[in-house]
Design an enzyme around this catalytic site. Structure first.
Site, mmCIF file in Angstrom:
data_model
loop_
_atom_site.group_PDB
_atom_site.id
_atom_site.type_symbol
_atom_site.label_atom_id
_atom_site.label_comp_id
_atom_site.label_asym_id
_atom_site.label_seq_id
_atom_site.Cartn_x
_atom_site.Cartn_y
_atom_site.Cartn_z
ATOM 1 C CG LEU A 44 -1.656 1.203 1.696
ATOM 2 C CD1 LEU A 44 -2.849 0.790 2.562
ATOM 3 C CD2 LEU A 44 -0.837 2.246 2.442
ATOM 4 C CG ASP A 46 0.786 8.045 -2.763
ATOM 5 O OD1 ASP A 46 1.746 7.564 -2.174
ATOM 6 O OD2 ASP A 46 0.883 8.711 -3.807
HETATM 7 C C1 FRU Z 1 3.799 9.167 -4.260
HETATM 8 C C2 FRU Z 1 3.680 8.613 -5.659
HETATM 9 C C3 FRU Z 1 2.790 9.476 -6.536
HETATM 10 C C4 FRU Z 1 2.342 8.495 -7.590
HETATM 11 C C5 FRU Z 1 2.163 7.236 -6.794
HETATM 12 C C6 FRU Z 1 2.487 5.970 -7.534
HETATM 13 O O1 FRU Z 1 4.151 8.206 -3.340
HETATM 14 O O2 FRU Z 1 4.950 8.459 -6.251
HETATM 15 O O3 FRU Z 1 3.412 10.617 -7.053
HETATM 16 O O4 FRU Z 1 1.148 8.903 -8.204
HETATM 17 O O5 FRU Z 1 3.042 7.357 -5.680
HETATM 18 O O6 FRU Z 1 2.215 4.864 -6.747
#
Ligand code: FRU
Length: 487
Positions: A44, A46
């Site tokens: 997991l 964001d």
């Molecule tokens: C931040 C990030 C975002 C991207 C996502 C990919 O942690 O790098 O910028 O959309 O995670 O999982």
């Protein structure tokens, strides 16, 4: 540590049965959380699309099914009526189109007339692995059906590098306009935010410019997950600058923080008071996101990924990692954000525990009121009182320090194992939420928060306190189901 090939990381999940056995194995882990949102398998990262609609809080997260690795990302969906008890709904957005063939990246949500509109970055890569970031939309209807717009709302902006992502929808009531903020990188490799605008959610999005943030033109090479939140009479600009060292933050180059000020939507300037603040003083917090469209428009509630990019955790070898922080209510006091666990969390309290034997419950809440003077708290020590995670307060220097180097399972050492923060008014209260593999320490009624993962061994189960204080401990009820719902 396991090495993953690109094929393994970007494998498409065709059938939930492919990961059922993995799920059955990891739910037995001693580090599975009991009241924090965590993935059914895999990784997991964001929180995404946090939105209230019609009595329900919808919260999604970045999910890679296969293991503790950043590979093909899905949006996994969880729901709650009270922000405390969460249930798994299953995958909401899959990378099943050319425009998002290598991942459904982060984004946000807003309820429209007939459905919740989910905005995400479709991470497309061609055969040469060249990336195109598309802004895509899914409509999630009240009956649970969802429909992906089969083409992007718009493609990448040619004036920036391939790093442009994480659409955050902002509705401006007085102007009756929708805005989307994106994290981006200028061609000369500076982090920035670009803004699009429309009168409707699902079409006619126009690029209106780059956000001016005076004094922050050279602050990391990419800003991820930006947002503007209106809290009290202030605007708060949330951002995650990358590849930047900041004082007191050890070796970490990823930060989740904010500036306080006033957003001028005419000139697209964020006028602020000059100070970038770190949102969380602990070790494991990134990509914080606030809920959109709350029933009480004066409230702001945020959650974050309890983890960091480019980091590894002891559960990686069990093929899972990451969880979300507790939802926190944000307020502004003395020109700073105050973060408190949402009031509803007191419902989790079960029995008050008698801790005269010095034994640490594995899942609990501690409330400690502290009188002036030095104070020392060591949790998860061994039976002889050695080791553990320490919280030390120095009353002369007026500084609190958290150090996790005393635990047997050490990790991300290069990011630093100790963090501290000055407390102008001294230390008066600690409220600590402990789950099977995490600790969230709220200092002085939300004046500072330290969030950290912890992975104690069974023999690291005692605590030692040297402080003039009153202490209460409650065991907490589980509130997040750990069931296998994929789709
Ligand atoms: C931040 C990030 C975002 C991207 C996502 C990919 O942690 O790098 O910028 O959309 O995670 O999982």
């Amino acid at each position: 540590m396991r090495q993953w090939t690109k094929e393994e990381r970007y494998r498409v999940l065709k059938d939930p049965e492919e990961i059922r056995e993995l799920h059955e194995r990891i739910v037995k882990s001693d580090y599975r959380q009991t009241y924090h949102i965590q993935p059914p398998t895999g990784l997991l990262n964001d929180p995404n699309g946090f939105v209230w609609h019609d009595g329900v809080y919808n919260l999604f997260y970045q999910w890679c099914p296969w293991g503790a690795v950043h590979g093909l990302k899905y949006w996994y969906h969880t729901c709650s009526r009270d922000l405390v008890n969460w249930y798994n709904v299953g995958v909401c957005i899959k990378p099943d189109c050319d425009m998002d063939n290598k991942g459904i990246y982060s984004g946000s949500a807003w309820p429209g007339r007939d459905a919740i509109h989910l905005f995400y970055t479709g991470n497309h890569r061609d055969e040469d692995w060249k990336r195109t970031s598309n802004t895509c939309m899914v409509k999630l209807y009240d009956d649970g059906r969802n429909a992906k717009l089969p083409w992007p709302l718009f493609g990448p902006n040619p004036n920036y590098t391939e790093h442009q992502r994480d659409p955050k929808l902002y509705y401006h009531k007085e102007r009756n306009k929708y805005y989307i903020l994106f994290g981006a990188q200028t061609k000369d490799k500076h982090g920035c935010i670009i803004i699009y605008q429309s009168d409707t959610l699902s079409e006619n999005w126009d690029f209106i410019g780059e956000l001016k943030v005076p004094g922050y033109e050279d602050f990391g090479d990419m800003w991820e997950c930006p947002a503007i939140e209106h809290i009290g009479n202030h605007d708060v600009l949330l951002l995650c600058p990358q590849h930047l060292l900041l004082p007191g933050r050890g070796g970490t180059v990823h930060h989740s923080g904010y500036l306080l000020g006033v957003m001028d939507w005419d000139t697209l300037t964020f006028n602020h008071d000059g100070q970038f603040h770190v949102l969380d003083f602990g070790f494991d917090s990134y990509a914080a996101g606030c809920a959109n469209h709350l029933p009480d428009p004066n409230k702001a509630i945020c959650t974050a990924w309890m983890g960091l990019p480019d980091a590894s955790y002891p559960t990686d070898e069990e093929e899972w990692s990451g969880c979300l922080t507790l939802p926190r209510e944000l307020r502004i006091r003395d020109r700073r954000l105050i973060q408190q666990p949402i009031a509803e969390l007191t419902e989790l309290r079960d029995e008050e525990i008698d801790i005269s034997d010095g034994k640490m419950p594995r899942v609990c809440e501690l409330l400690i009121n502290i009188r002036p003077g030095d104070a020392s708290f060591r949790l998860f020590t061994k039976a002889d009182g050695s080791g553990g995670i320490s919280i030390e307060y120095d009353d002369v220097a007026k500084r609190i320090t958290i150090d996790r180097s005393g635990l047997d399972k050490r990790f991300n050492i290069e990011q630093g194992e100790s963090r501290s923060r000055p407390l102008e008014n001294g230390l008066s209260q600690l409220r600590i939420f402990i789950d099977k593999s995490s600790m969230e320490i709220f200092v002085n009624d939300g004046d500072a928060v330290f969030t950290t993962r912890v992975f104690p061994n069974p023999w690291e189960n005692e605590f030692r306190i040297k402080a003039d204080c009153d202490l209460k401990i409650w065991s907490l009820k589980p509130s997040v189901m750990d069931d296998f719902i994929i789709w």
